[in-house]
Design a protein around this motif. Structure first.
Motif, PDB file in Angstrom:
ATOM      1  N   UNK A 215      37.553  41.126  39.797  1.00 55.95           N
ATOM      2  CA  UNK A 215      36.420  41.914  40.307  1.00 55.95           C
ATOM      3  C   UNK A 215      35.573  41.779  39.716  1.00 55.95           C
ATOM      4  N   UNK A 216      34.105  42.816  39.867  1.00 56.80           N
ATOM      5  CA  UNK A 216      33.345  43.743  39.316  1.00 56.80           C
ATOM      6  C   UNK A 216      33.710  44.693  38.434  1.00 56.80           C
ATOM      7  N   UNK A 217      33.014  44.526  36.755  1.00 56.46           N
ATOM      8  CA  UNK A 217      33.690  45.379  36.500  1.00 56.46           C
ATOM      9  C   UNK A 217      33.427  46.777  35.900  1.00 56.46           C
ATOM     10  N   UNK A 218      32.093  47.101  37.324  1.00 51.93           N
ATOM     11  CA  UNK A 218      32.102  48.364  37.701  1.00 51.93           C
ATOM     12  C   UNK A 218      33.575  48.546  38.636  1.00 51.93           C
ATOM     13  N   UNK A 219      34.181  48.324  38.947  1.00 48.99           N
ATOM     14  CA  UNK A 219      34.945  48.624  39.885  1.00 48.99           C
ATOM     15  C   UNK A 219      35.855  49.081  39.865  1.00 48.99           C
ATOM     16  N   UNK A 220      36.262  49.970  39.562  1.00 52.04           N
ATOM     17  CA  UNK A 220      37.376  50.994  38.200  1.00 52.04           C
ATOM     18  C   UNK A 220      38.465  50.847  39.820  1.00 52.04           C
ATOM     19  N   UNK A 221      37.721  51.577  40.577  1.00 55.61           N
ATOM     20  CA  UNK A 221      38.836  51.764  42.113  1.00 55.61           C
ATOM     21  C   UNK A 221      39.998  50.028  41.846  1.00 55.61           C
ATOM     22  N   UNK A 222      39.195  49.205  42.726  1.00 58.72           N
ATOM     23  CA  UNK A 222      39.857  47.668  42.389  1.00 58.72           C
ATOM     24  C   UNK A 222      41.113  47.640  41.620  1.00 58.72           C
ATOM     25  N   UNK A 223      40.185  48.192  39.723  1.00 60.75           N
ATOM     26  CA  UNK A 223      41.099  48.043  38.545  1.00 60.75           C
ATOM     27  C   UNK A 223      42.788  48.382  39.144  1.00 60.75           C
ATOM     28  N   UNK A 224      42.378  49.183  39.458  1.00 54.36           N
ATOM     29  CA  UNK A 224      43.878  50.541  39.537  1.00 54.36           C
ATOM     30  C   UNK A 224      44.723  50.099  40.315  1.00 54.36           C
ATOM     31  N   UNK A 225      43.842  49.459  41.968  1.00 50.72           N
ATOM     32  CA  UNK A 225      44.621  49.697  42.714  1.00 50.72           C
ATOM     33  C   UNK A 225      45.814  47.855  42.406  1.00 50.72           C
ATOM     34  N   UNK A 226      45.169  47.248  41.719  1.00 46.22           N
ATOM     35  CA  UNK A 226      45.600  45.793  40.907  1.00 46.22           C
ATOM     36  C   UNK A 226      46.584  45.584  39.881  1.00 46.22           C
ATOM     37  N   UNK A 227      46.395  47.508  39.390  1.00 52.76           N
ATOM     38  CA  UNK A 227      47.188  47.708  38.384  1.00 52.76           C
ATOM     39  C   UNK A 227      48.788  46.861  38.422  1.00 52.76           C
ATOM     40  N   UNK A 228      49.743  47.507  39.843  1.00 52.73           N
ATOM     41  CA  UNK A 228      50.819  46.978  39.995  1.00 52.73           C
ATOM     42  C   UNK A 228      50.962  45.064  40.093  1.00 52.73           C
ATOM     43  N   UNK A 229      49.981  44.527  40.392  1.00 49.75           N
ATOM     44  CA  UNK A 229      50.259  43.056  40.084  1.00 49.75           C
ATOM     45  C   UNK A 229      50.721  42.486  38.896  1.00 49.75           C
ATOM     46  N   UNK A 230      49.710  42.663  38.484  1.00 49.00           N
ATOM     47  CA  UNK A 230      50.021  42.634  36.467  1.00 49.00           C
ATOM     48  C   UNK A 230      51.257  42.604  35.864  1.00 49.00           C
ATOM     49  N   UNK A 231      51.607  40.821  35.644  1.00 39.90           N
ATOM     50  CA  UNK A 231      52.574  40.892  35.024  1.00 39.90           C
ATOM     51  C   UNK A 231      51.773  40.196  33.473  1.00 39.90           C
ATOM     52  N   UNK A 232      52.491  41.543  32.136  1.00 39.96           N
ATOM     53  CA  UNK A 232      51.894  41.749  31.048  1.00 39.96           C
ATOM     54  C   UNK A 232      52.217  40.376  30.225  1.00 39.96           C
ATOM     55  N   UNK A 233      53.464  39.748  30.471  1.00 38.28           N
ATOM     56  CA  UNK A 233      54.246  38.949  29.503  1.00 38.28           C
ATOM     57  C   UNK A 233      53.384  37.734  30.220  1.00 38.28           C
ATOM     58  N   UNK A 234      52.892  37.434  30.913  1.00 38.76           N
ATOM     59  CA  UNK A 234      51.957  35.974  31.209  1.00 38.76           C
ATOM     60  C   UNK A 234      51.127  36.468  30.855  1.00 38.76           C
ATOM     61  N   UNK A 267      58.440  36.913  19.562  1.00 38.54           N
ATOM     62  CA  UNK A 267      57.049  36.609  19.188  1.00 38.54           C
ATOM     63  C   UNK A 267      56.186  35.363  19.992  1.00 38.54           C
ATOM     64  N   UNK A 268      55.368  35.252  20.490  1.00 37.91           N
ATOM     65  CA  UNK A 268      54.173  34.326  20.797  1.00 37.91           C
ATOM     66  C   UNK A 268      54.633  33.348  20.527  1.00 37.91           C
ATOM     67  N   UNK A 269      54.972  31.687  21.030  1.00 34.28           N
ATOM     68  CA  UNK A 269      54.294  30.168  19.607  1.00 34.28           C
ATOM     69  C   UNK A 269      53.389  29.766  20.776  1.00 34.28           C
TER      70      UNK A 269
END
Length: 315
Positions: A215-234, A267-269
């Motif tokens: 996304x564009x870096x200034x689209x805080x609205x989209x970054x918030x909307x997309x947050x639940x899709x994040x898979x943090x370990x991956x 740990x991450x290898x």
């Protein structure tokens, strides 16, 4: 750059319509439609903007000779920049290590199988191929790894979308081809996989099997909307892999592999490999392992692996 994707306690605001810029290959459309469904399940209206990129148009030369993987994303970024689209869904292994100024990866979805797959109508494994058999791939990484495994093979260029590559194989142009297992599985073509290479045998590309949303870096609205899709370990694993490539100046013109896996102790290898495309079987490997709790630590681990590669002779 990977945007911070922590979940908001205030819920996700709904936009009137989220437009996804996507390439028009069958696999790219599957990926965009997958994200579309995930967002629709969360109450958002989502439509697709199909586009043909320069990378899709140039099929007679290897990517390393015509500008690299950025050819697959530039037009999509232009659509984000001029407001025709809100987000772009990418196969992360096709995304350059440095995004243009003003763009971020909003999140990384849960990863599909990151391995490479051997596909052949006649032979069950790479070892079954006869001396001098023709194997198709245009990936420099796969070329050097194949040469290390089977220096007798004839490796020929293979470009085009997934269906085009399979058609060329079925037409008898190759005895076997190497593809990403993730793409075959996403399109319901898992039966075409004769053998999935374990990473120890053929180390995957950085980000292989993972989808990233830009996304564009200034689209805080989209970054918030997309947050639940994040898979943090991956996301952390992929961040580490991409750090190796970034530190090595990685691009399509560099035969480089990087793959990170979480260990049972938390740990991450990360394993990395570099090959000399002009050398006879020259292959350098390195690995690093450590505690990773955020993107900065993931990048530091990737930088460590890159330093070990260079110390072992990679350049």
């Amino acid at each position: 750059m990977l945007a911070s994707c922590g979940s908001s306690s205030h819920g996700n605001p709904a936009l009137s319509n989220i437009v996804i810029a996507t390439r028009e290959s069958r696999l790219a459309l599957w990926q965009a439609e997958h994200v579309q469904r995930l967002l629709q399940e969360r109450g958002h209206s989502v439509s697709l903007l199909g586009m043909t990129t320069l990378g899709d148009q140039i099929l007679d030369r290897t990517l390393s000779k015509v500008g690299g993987k950025g050819l697959f994303v530039k037009e999509l970024e232009t659509a984000l920049d001029d407001g025709r689209a809100d987000i772009a869904v990418h196969s992360l292994k096709d995304v350059p290590m440095e995004l243009p100024e003003g763009f971020v990866l909003a999140c990384v979805l849960e990863r599909e199988d990151p391995r490479d797959a051997f596909v052949s109508p006649k032979y069950a494994t790479l070892d079954d191929l006869p001396q001098g058999a023709v194997v198709g791939t245009s990936s420099l990484r796969r070329m050097v790894l194949l040469r290390a495994l089977r220096p007798d093979l004839r490796i020929e260029p293979l470009r085009g979308n997934l269906d085009t590559r399979l058609r060329k194989l079925d037409d008898g142009q190759y005895d076997g081809i190497i593809l990403a297992a993730a793409g075959l599985k996403r399109l319901g073509l898992e039966s075409r996989i004769r053998t999935a290479f374990e990473p120890e045998t053929m180390l995957p590309a950085a980000g292989q099997g993972a989808l990233g949303i830009e996304v564009r870096a200034n689209r805080a609205d989209l970054i918030e909307i997309l947050a639940p899709l994040m898979h943090r370990p991956d996301a952390l694993a992929v961040t580490s892999e991409r750090a190796v490539s970034r530190a090595m100046g990685g691009s399509c013109s560099m035969p480089l592999a990087a793959h990170a896996r979480w260990q049972v102790d938390g740990t991450l290898r990360i394993e990395a490999a570099w090959g000399d495309i002009d050398g006879a079987g020259v292959l350098v490997r390195a690995e690093a392992q450590g505690a990773v709790g955020d993107a900065a630590q993931a990048e530091a681990l990737g930088d460590e692996a890159a330093s070990l590669l260079r110390a072992a002779g990679a350049n």
